[in-house]
Design an enzyme around this catalytic site. Structure first.
Site, PDB file in Angstrom:
ATOM      1  N   SER A  83       0.853  -1.191   0.000  1.00 31.19           N
ATOM      2  CA  SER A  83       0.000   0.000   0.000  1.00 31.19           C
ATOM      3  C   SER A  83       0.886   1.237   0.000  1.00 31.19           C
ATOM      4  O   SER A  83       2.050   1.180   0.447  1.00 31.19           O
ATOM      5  CB  SER A  83      -0.885   0.003   1.248  1.00 31.19           C
ATOM      6  N   TYR A 116      -2.283  -1.809  10.053  1.00 27.77           N
ATOM      7  CA  TYR A 116      -2.265  -1.915   8.593  1.00 27.77           C
ATOM      8  C   TYR A 116      -0.932  -1.406   8.042  1.00 27.77           C
ATOM      9  O   TYR A 116      -0.314  -2.043   7.183  1.00 27.77           O
ATOM     10  CB  TYR A 116      -3.423  -1.090   8.031  1.00 27.77           C
TER      11      TYR A 116
END
Length: 253
Positions: free
Chosen positions: A141, A154
């Site tokens: 990401s 995350y």
């Protein structure tokens, strides 16, 4: 037909980026095995690919579990005889700071993305090493590079994938195996809508904030799938250890 004759194993293939990648790979000539926890959704994706003339197999599996990962690899090899591409795409997201995040949410996030990529790679690599070729792509990401708000677990998982990519590229380059990762920005998937809901934000406000980047919009799953296709294909034959950011300029801005 950039994937003609190749076999791809894709985790988290029942929706979003995983589904788009499985569908695109099949259109480009690959036989596709896709995993996920939801059998109904997974079988629907595989059925759609097969009805469109592709060759797909759904394997119900939880990438947090070693036995499930081993079985996914074994069933793929049993059905298709080889694995040319592994796309470690599965992941979850809990919008929490460190004090807010429960131990269970932390473990689920790390295990789904980081441990899952480790386990799937662990069991897929031996067959790739024997054949002297292969391509592994991790789904990281933009927040695995820069970090983001209320996303500690995350960011930890996705940041780990970025550096794990480099380490694996060093280890397995001599084996003829390339290892890269793709780093999407905000993409119009069920996970994005779920994040808005968990943050208590109206979708219109959330979506407008997510689109605040140089290209002025969020991405779509097919755009990420095309980047994964590039990294998996022979067009990226001299690329390994890289993190390809596909985010409409979010990291740049």
């Amino acid at each position: 037909m950039k994937m003609d004759g190749k076999v791809a194993l894709i985790t988290g293939g029942t929706s979003g980026i995983g589904k788009a990648t499985a569908t695109l790979f099949a259109k480009e000539g690959a036989a596709v095995a896709l995993t996920g926890r939801n059998r109904e959704r997974g079988e629907e994706v595989a059925r759609g690919i097969n009805q469109g003339g592709g060759n797909a197999l759904f394997i119900q599996a939880d990438v947090r579990l070693a036995d499930d990962c081993r079985r996914a690899v074994e069933l793929t090899l049993e059905r298709f005889g080889r694995i040319d591409v592994l796309f470690n795409n599965a992941g979850v997201f809990h919008p929490k700071t460190v004090p807010e995040c429960t131990e269970e949410e932390w473990d689920e996030t790390i295990d789904s993305s980081l441990k899952g990529a480790f386990l799937m790679s662990k069991y897929a690599l031996p067959s790739m090493i024997r054949r002297g070729s292969g391509s592994i792509i991790h789904n990281s990401s933009g927040w695995g590079i820069l970090g983001g708000d209320r996303a500690a677990a995350y960011c930890a998982a996705k940041g780990g994938l970025v550096v794990m990519t480099k380490a694996m590229a060093i280890d397995h380059g001599p084996d003829g195996i390339r290892v890269n990762c793709v780093c999407p920005g905000d993409v119009d998937t069920p996970m994005l809508a779920d994040d808005a809901r968990k943050r208590g934000m109206a979708w219109e406000d959330y979506h407008a904030g997510a689109a605040d980047r140089p290209l002025g919009r969020v991405g779509n799953p097919e755009e990420i799938a095309r980047a994964v296709l590039f990294l998996a294909s022979d067009e990226a034959s001299f690329i390994t250890g890289e993190s390809l950011v596909v985010d409409g300029g979010g990291v740049a801005g």
